[in-house]
Design a protein around this motif. Sequence first.
Motif, PDB file in Angstrom:
ATOM      1  N   MET A   1      24.454   3.402  13.825  1.00  0.00           N
ATOM      2  CA  MET A   1      23.936   4.743  14.046  1.00  0.00           C
ATOM      3  C   MET A   1      22.670   4.939  13.216  1.00  0.00           C
ATOM      4  SD  MET A   1      25.864   8.322  13.331  1.00  0.00           S
ATOM      5  CE  MET A   1      24.933   9.799  13.154  1.00  0.00           C
ATOM      6  N   THR A   2      21.649   5.489  13.833  1.00  0.00           N
ATOM      7  CA  THR A   2      20.393   5.756  13.141  1.00  0.00           C
ATOM      8  C   THR A   2      20.474   7.101  12.454  1.00  0.00           C
ATOM      9  OG1 THR A   2      19.191   4.512  14.802  1.00  0.00           O
ATOM     10  CG2 THR A   2      17.906   5.964  13.412  1.00  0.00           C
ATOM     11  N   ARG A   3      20.378   7.090  11.136  1.00  0.00           N
ATOM     12  CA  ARG A   3      20.466   8.339  10.371  1.00  0.00           C
ATOM     13  C   ARG A   3      19.119   9.013  10.227  1.00  0.00           C
ATOM     14  NH1 ARG A   3      23.088   8.336   4.858  1.00  0.00           N
ATOM     15  NH2 ARG A   3      23.204  10.526   5.389  1.00  0.00           N
ATOM     16  N   VAL A   4      18.054   8.230  10.154  1.00  0.00           N
ATOM     17  CA  VAL A   4      16.734   8.759   9.825  1.00  0.00           C
ATOM     18  C   VAL A   4      15.813   8.635  11.037  1.00  0.00           C
ATOM     19  CG1 VAL A   4      14.766   8.567   8.267  1.00  0.00           C
ATOM     20  CG2 VAL A   4      17.068   8.026   7.435  1.00  0.00           C
ATOM     21  N   VAL A   5      15.149   9.747  11.358  1.00  0.00           N
ATOM     22  CA  VAL A   5      14.168   9.749  12.432  1.00  0.00           C
ATOM     23  C   VAL A   5      12.853  10.259  11.855  1.00  0.00           C
ATOM     24  CG1 VAL A   5      13.547  10.652  14.707  1.00  0.00           C
ATOM     25  CG2 VAL A   5      15.954  10.219  14.142  1.00  0.00           C
ATOM     26  N   LEU A   6      11.805   9.508  12.114  1.00  0.00           N
ATOM     27  CA  LEU A   6      10.453   9.890  11.726  1.00  0.00           C
ATOM     28  C   LEU A   6       9.717  10.294  12.996  1.00  0.00           C
ATOM     29  CD1 LEU A   6       7.937  10.067   9.880  1.00  0.00           C
ATOM     30  CD2 LEU A   6       7.631   7.610  10.274  1.00  0.00           C
ATOM     31  N   TYR A   7       9.291  11.543  13.064  1.00  0.00           N
ATOM     32  CA  TYR A   7       8.496  12.033  14.181  1.00  0.00           C
ATOM     33  C   TYR A   7       7.034  11.997  13.758  1.00  0.00           C
ATOM     34  CZ  TYR A   7      12.886  13.789  16.034  1.00  0.00           C
ATOM     35  OH  TYR A   7      14.170  13.888  16.510  1.00  0.00           O
ATOM     36  N   GLY A   8       6.209  11.354  14.580  1.00  0.00           N
ATOM     37  CA  GLY A   8       4.791  11.247  14.247  1.00  0.00           C
ATOM     38  C   GLY A   8       3.962  11.072  15.490  1.00  0.00           C
ATOM     39  N   ARG A   9       2.712  10.655  15.263  1.00  0.00           N
ATOM     40  CA  ARG A   9       1.797  10.401  16.375  1.00  0.00           C
ATOM     41  C   ARG A   9       0.782   9.357  15.945  1.00  0.00           C
ATOM     42  NH1 ARG A   9       0.102  16.348  16.533  1.00  0.00           N
ATOM     43  NH2 ARG A   9       0.629  16.080  18.711  1.00  0.00           N
ATOM     44  N   ALA A  10       0.197   8.719  16.926  1.00  0.00           N
ATOM     45  CA  ALA A  10      -0.814   7.690  16.680  1.00  0.00           C
ATOM     46  C   ALA A  10      -2.060   8.328  16.056  1.00  0.00           C
ATOM     47  CB  ALA A  10      -1.179   6.987  17.983  1.00  0.00           C
ATOM     48  N   GLY A  11      -2.686   7.594  15.158  1.00  0.00           N
ATOM     49  CA  GLY A  11      -3.923   8.059  14.540  1.00  0.00           C
ATOM     50  C   GLY A  11      -3.733   9.082  13.442  1.00  0.00           C
ATOM     51  N   CYS A  12      -2.531   9.276  12.987  1.00  0.00           N
ATOM     52  CA  CYS A  12      -2.218  10.267  11.952  1.00  0.00           C
ATOM     53  C   CYS A  12      -2.048   9.541  10.618  1.00  0.00           C
ATOM     54  CB  CYS A  12      -0.934  11.004  12.357  1.00  0.00           C
ATOM     55  SG  CYS A  12      -0.190  11.996  11.052  1.00  0.00           S
ATOM     56  N   HIS A  13      -2.959   9.765   9.690  1.00  0.00           N
ATOM     57  CA  HIS A  13      -2.877   9.047   8.406  1.00  0.00           C
ATOM     58  C   HIS A  13      -1.652   9.472   7.593  1.00  0.00           C
ATOM     59  CE1 HIS A  13      -4.832  12.722   6.947  1.00  0.00           C
ATOM     60  NE2 HIS A  13      -4.446  12.379   5.738  1.00  0.00           N
ATOM     61  N   LEU A  14      -1.237  10.727   7.703  1.00  0.00           N
ATOM     62  CA  LEU A  14      -0.024  11.157   7.009  1.00  0.00           C
ATOM     63  C   LEU A  14       1.213  10.478   7.614  1.00  0.00           C
ATOM     64  CD1 LEU A  14      -0.636  14.984   6.460  1.00  0.00           C
ATOM     65  CD2 LEU A  14      -0.805  13.138   4.785  1.00  0.00           C
ATOM     66  N   CYS A  15       1.182  10.232   8.917  1.00  0.00           N
ATOM     67  CA  CYS A  15       2.288   9.518   9.570  1.00  0.00           C
ATOM     68  C   CYS A  15       2.357   8.078   9.063  1.00  0.00           C
ATOM     69  CB  CYS A  15       2.119   9.543  11.083  1.00  0.00           C
ATOM     70  SG  CYS A  15       2.146  11.214  11.785  1.00  0.00           S
ATOM     71  N   ASP A  16       1.196   7.458   8.859  1.00  0.00           N
ATOM     72  CA  ASP A  16       1.166   6.096   8.314  1.00  0.00           C
ATOM     73  C   ASP A  16       1.795   6.065   6.921  1.00  0.00           C
ATOM     74  OD1 ASP A  16      -0.147   5.263  10.615  1.00  0.00           O
ATOM     75  OD2 ASP A  16      -2.137   5.358   9.693  1.00  0.00           O
ATOM     76  N   GLU A  17       1.448   7.047   6.101  1.00  0.00           N
ATOM     77  CA  GLU A  17       2.017   7.129   4.748  1.00  0.00           C
ATOM     78  C   GLU A  17       3.518   7.392   4.806  1.00  0.00           C
ATOM     79  OE1 GLU A  17      -0.160  10.083   2.541  1.00  0.00           O
ATOM     80  OE2 GLU A  17      -2.080   9.083   2.921  1.00  0.00           O
ATOM     81  N   ALA A  18       3.933   8.300   5.681  1.00  0.00           N
ATOM     82  CA  ALA A  18       5.358   8.635   5.818  1.00  0.00           C
ATOM     83  C   ALA A  18       6.153   7.424   6.294  1.00  0.00           C
ATOM     84  CB  ALA A  18       5.535   9.797   6.787  1.00  0.00           C
ATOM     85  N   ARG A  19       5.573   6.649   7.210  1.00  0.00           N
ATOM     86  CA  ARG A  19       6.243   5.455   7.715  1.00  0.00           C
ATOM     87  C   ARG A  19       6.568   4.487   6.583  1.00  0.00           C
ATOM     88  NH1 ARG A  19       2.480   4.103  10.775  1.00  0.00           N
ATOM     89  NH2 ARG A  19       3.141   5.479  12.466  1.00  0.00           N
ATOM     90  N   GLU A  20       5.635   4.308   5.663  1.00  0.00           N
ATOM     91  CA  GLU A  20       5.865   3.408   4.531  1.00  0.00           C
ATOM     92  C   GLU A  20       6.938   3.954   3.594  1.00  0.00           C
ATOM     93  OE1 GLU A  20       4.853   0.266   4.174  1.00  0.00           O
ATOM     94  OE2 GLU A  20       4.113   0.652   6.195  1.00  0.00           O
ATOM     95  N   VAL A  21       6.934   5.251   3.372  1.00  0.00           N
ATOM     96  CA  VAL A  21       7.964   5.875   2.532  1.00  0.00           C
ATOM     97  C   VAL A  21       9.336   5.684   3.166  1.00  0.00           C
ATOM     98  CG1 VAL A  21       8.871   8.080   1.671  1.00  0.00           C
ATOM     99  CG2 VAL A  21       6.430   7.560   1.454  1.00  0.00           C
ATOM    100  N   VAL A  22       9.448   5.992   4.447  1.00  0.00           N
ATOM    101  CA  VAL A  22      10.732   5.873   5.144  1.00  0.00           C
ATOM    102  C   VAL A  22      11.183   4.416   5.176  1.00  0.00           C
ATOM    103  CG1 VAL A  22      11.879   6.137   7.382  1.00  0.00           C
ATOM    104  CG2 VAL A  22      10.429   7.973   6.502  1.00  0.00           C
ATOM    105  N   ARG A  23      10.274   3.512   5.489  1.00  0.00           N
ATOM    106  CA  ARG A  23      10.618   2.085   5.541  1.00  0.00           C
ATOM    107  C   ARG A  23      11.142   1.611   4.189  1.00  0.00           C
ATOM    108  NH1 ARG A  23       5.827  -0.660   7.502  1.00  0.00           N
ATOM    109  NH2 ARG A  23       6.633  -0.027   9.511  1.00  0.00           N
ATOM    110  N   THR A  24      10.469   1.971   3.109  1.00  0.00           N
ATOM    111  CA  THR A  24      10.849   1.536   1.774  1.00  0.00           C
ATOM    112  C   THR A  24      12.197   2.118   1.353  1.00  0.00           C
ATOM    113  OG1 THR A  24       8.540   1.297   1.125  1.00  0.00           O
ATOM    114  CG2 THR A  24      10.145   1.542  -0.651  1.00  0.00           C
TER     115      THR A  24
END
Length: 89
Positions: free
Chosen positions: A1-24
Amino acid sequence: MTRVVLYGRAGCHLCDEAREVVRTVCAETGDAWHEVDIDAGTADGRDLVAELGELVPVVEVDGVQQGYWRIDAARLRRTLTSARPRPLA
């Protein structure tokens, strides 16, 4: 089961940063996560652009919004480690 969902969009620098936080953080806690591009259409009957368009990135854990714009790693870690869902018997 996936507990964490990251909602974002292409070309969003804050989304890139959030992706790294969530991944880590999810790698540390062992929790599954996935990303949803809000511009790709509706999800589960939700109009994500109308609902989240100005807030991305948005992180949800177990369906509850935990943060938006700048995702706090410590808060996400605390949420994931303190409130493990219990399986139904």
